[in-house]
Design a protein around this motif. Structure first.
Motif, mmCIF file in Angstrom:
data_model
loop_
_atom_site.group_PDB
_atom_site.id
_atom_site.type_symbol
_atom_site.label_atom_id
_atom_site.label_comp_id
_atom_site.label_asym_id
_atom_site.label_seq_id
_atom_site.Cartn_x
_atom_site.Cartn_y
_atom_site.Cartn_z
ATOM 1 N N ASP A 1 -6.360 -7.727 4.141
ATOM 2 C CA ASP A 1 -7.152 -7.956 2.928
ATOM 3 C C ASP A 1 -6.652 -9.198 2.184
ATOM 4 N N ALA A 2 -5.311 -9.323 2.097
ATOM 5 C CA ALA A 2 -4.736 -10.458 1.360
ATOM 6 C C ALA A 2 -5.067 -11.783 2.054
ATOM 7 N N VAL A 3 -5.002 -11.776 3.382
ATOM 8 C CA VAL A 3 -5.295 -13.010 4.140
ATOM 9 C C VAL A 3 -6.786 -13.343 4.036
ATOM 10 N N ALA A 4 -7.637 -12.329 4.181
ATOM 11 C CA ALA A 4 -9.088 -12.581 4.095
ATOM 12 C C ALA A 4 -9.436 -13.168 2.728
ATOM 13 N N LYS A 5 -8.804 -12.630 1.686
ATOM 14 C CA LYS A 5 -9.059 -13.105 0.324
ATOM 15 C C LYS A 5 -8.617 -14.567 0.180
ATOM 16 N N ALA B 1 -10.927 -16.808 2.190
ATOM 17 C CA ALA B 1 -12.260 -16.861 1.564
ATOM 18 C C ALA B 1 -12.305 -17.907 0.461
ATOM 19 N N ASN B 2 -11.156 -18.149 -0.184
ATOM 20 C CA ASN B 2 -11.121 -19.169 -1.241
ATOM 21 C C ASN B 2 -11.344 -20.572 -0.697
ATOM 22 N N MET B 3 -11.233 -20.730 0.620
ATOM 23 C CA MET B 3 -11.468 -22.048 1.223
ATOM 24 C C MET B 3 -12.972 -22.279 1.461
ATOM 25 N N ILE B 4 -13.782 -21.228 1.247
ATOM 26 C CA ILE B 4 -15.222 -21.342 1.551
ATOM 27 C C ILE B 4 -16.013 -21.477 0.260
ATOM 28 N N ASN B 5 -16.873 -22.485 0.185
ATOM 29 C CA ASN B 5 -17.733 -22.640 -0.995
ATOM 30 C C ASN B 5 -18.788 -21.537 -0.994
ATOM 31 N N ASP B 6 -19.140 -21.046 -2.199
ATOM 32 C CA ASP B 6 -20.163 -19.996 -2.304
ATOM 33 C C ASP B 6 -21.454 -20.408 -1.593
ATOM 34 N N THR B 7 -21.813 -21.674 -1.709
ATOM 35 C CA THR B 7 -23.083 -22.146 -1.129
ATOM 36 C C THR B 7 -23.070 -22.061 0.399
ATOM 37 N N LEU C 1 -21.576 -17.018 9.876
ATOM 38 C CA LEU C 1 -20.120 -17.194 9.898
ATOM 39 C C LEU C 1 -19.484 -16.630 11.166
ATOM 40 N N TYR C 2 -18.644 -17.397 11.789
ATOM 41 C CA TYR C 2 -17.906 -16.951 12.975
ATOM 42 C C TYR C 2 -16.418 -17.149 12.753
ATOM 43 N N LEU C 3 -15.637 -16.220 13.334
ATOM 44 C CA LEU C 3 -14.178 -16.311 13.300
ATOM 45 C C LEU C 3 -13.720 -16.614 14.722
ATOM 46 N N ASP C 4 -12.814 -17.589 14.891
ATOM 47 C CA ASP C 4 -12.246 -17.797 16.220
ATOM 48 C C ASP C 4 -10.774 -18.170 16.135
ATOM 49 N N SER D 1 -11.816 -6.981 7.332
ATOM 50 C CA SER D 1 -11.437 -7.350 5.959
ATOM 51 C C SER D 1 -12.254 -8.544 5.472
ATOM 52 N N PHE D 2 -12.543 -9.493 6.355
ATOM 53 C CA PHE D 2 -13.392 -10.629 5.972
ATOM 54 C C PHE D 2 -14.768 -10.145 5.555
ATOM 55 N N GLN D 3 -15.323 -9.205 6.344
ATOM 56 C CA GLN D 3 -16.687 -8.724 6.046
ATOM 57 C C GLN D 3 -16.704 -7.995 4.717
ATOM 58 N N GLU D 4 -15.652 -7.172 4.488
ATOM 59 C CA GLU D 4 -15.594 -6.416 3.222
ATOM 60 C C GLU D 4 -15.468 -7.379 2.053
ATOM 61 N N HIS D 5 -14.613 -8.377 2.208
ATOM 62 C CA HIS D 5 -14.341 -9.280 1.095
ATOM 63 C C HIS D 5 -15.508 -10.239 0.830
ATOM 64 N N LEU D 6 -16.088 -10.780 1.901
ATOM 65 C CA LEU D 6 -17.164 -11.767 1.726
ATOM 66 C C LEU D 6 -18.526 -11.098 1.529
ATOM 67 N N MET D 7 -18.581 -9.796 1.812
ATOM 68 C CA MET D 7 -19.815 -9.013 1.718
ATOM 69 C C MET D 7 -20.937 -9.651 2.537
ATOM 70 N N CYS D 8 -20.591 -10.097 3.738
ATOM 71 C CA CYS D 8 -21.613 -10.598 4.663
ATOM 72 C C CYS D 8 -21.115 -10.357 6.092
ATOM 73 N N ASP D 9 -22.016 -10.513 7.054
ATOM 74 C CA ASP D 9 -21.608 -10.333 8.455
ATOM 75 C C ASP D 9 -20.739 -11.504 8.886
ATOM 76 N N VAL D 10 -19.683 -11.181 9.622
ATOM 77 C CA VAL D 10 -18.846 -12.219 10.235
ATOM 78 C C VAL D 10 -18.755 -11.856 11.714
ATOM 79 N N TYR D 11 -19.012 -12.839 12.575
ATOM 80 C CA TYR D 11 -19.029 -12.569 14.015
ATOM 81 C C TYR D 11 -17.824 -13.219 14.694
ATOM 82 N N THR D 12 -17.501 -12.719 15.901
ATOM 83 C CA THR D 12 -16.481 -13.424 16.699
ATOM 84 C C THR D 12 -17.138 -13.912 17.974
#
Ligand code: ADP
Length: 253
Positions: free
Chosen positions: A193-197, A200-206, A212-215, A227-238
């Protein structure tokens, strides 16, 4: 049909991919140590024997990653951002629009265009917070292999808030939590959760309406993706082989 080889000499892991152009035919990874050239040669030999081919059936090689210039005899050299963008574009069938690469010693957020290139990127500051190295140190402190982080965090029952993703401060927090008999899964979920948070601060709201993909090796951890999905409240794919995106992309240069 001849093979093309993509080589990614990363800060933590060296990756090699063999392809005949349509799919990853063979890939493997080895830890980065001094003597990168020999490590790459050994991986190529292993790939040749797994595929039952000789070196004469290798048409081209392309090296990428931070240590790409250490590999002598590559036909092509490409920077890792370009290779990452191309690899993610191809592996996601053109779906990936924003890529979060969690590598061994850095985190990159890369904005992709729709032709396999990139238009912008951000890198974390020169600090291990949130990188693969951070998780490796946590694995040592918690005496738990990284491959178990996902299942343990998914079984967490309590929410723990870690105050810091700084390796030094997080280390003492983890040790205190262990001393209080906090279940390891709860601590690991707190780390994710701490890392995702932080990332996430590196991503602009726009940019959050982009796909979004994680690799990178960090994307092997499904618990972190949750944790990324919970924090960003959107789908994140790998991507299907998230640690090999750069090596795969290099095959197409
Ligand atoms: P680089 O290209 O910078 O060398 P990678 O993209 O290869 O880095 O990622 C390396 C990181 O991947 C390691 O530091 C580690 O944290 C993470 N990693 C490797 N294997 C696993 C795994 N099975 N589960 C979770 N994380 C992993």
């Amino acid at each position: 049909m001849p093979y093309t080889i993509g080589i990614d000499v990363g800060s933590t892991a060296i990756k090699v991919v063999f392809t005949q152009g349509t799919q990853i035919d063979w890939c493997d990874v080895a830890p980065t140590k001094p003597g990168q050239q020999q490590i790459v040669e050994a991986l190529i030999d292993r790939g040749c024997s797994a595929l039952g081919i000789g070196r004469s059936q290798i048409a081209k090689t392309c090296a990428s990653g931070y240590g790409r210039r250490l590999i002598k005899g590559s036909d092509t050299i490409v920077d890792e951002l370009s290779a990452n963008a191309r690899g993610a574009h191809l592996l996601s069938n053109g779906q990936a629009e924003l890529l979060i690469n969690i590598g061994g010693q850095d985190v990159k957020v890369i904005k992709l265009n729709n032709t396999g290139g990139f238009t912008d990127f951000k890198m974390n500051d020169k600090c291990a917070a949130g990188t693969g190295r951070f998780f490796e140190i946590a694995a040592t402190i918690l005496d738990t292999p990284l491959s178990e982080f996902s299942s343990l965090s998914q079984a967490a029952t309590n929410t723990i808030s870690l105050n810091s993703t700084c390796v030094v401060f997080a280390e003492s927090e983890m040790i205190s939590l262990l001393a209080e008999d906090t279940p390891k899964g709860d601590i690991i979920k707190g780390l994710h959760d701490a890392v995702a948070k932080r990332i996430a601060n590196m991503i602009n709201d726009t940019d959050l309406n982009r796909t979004l993909y994680l690799d990178g090796g960090g994307a092997l951890n499904q618990g972190l993706l949750d944790s990324f999905q919970e924090h960003l409240m959107c789908d994140v794919y790998t991507l299907p082989q998230p640690q090999f995106t750069v090596a795969w992309g290099a095959c197409f240069f």
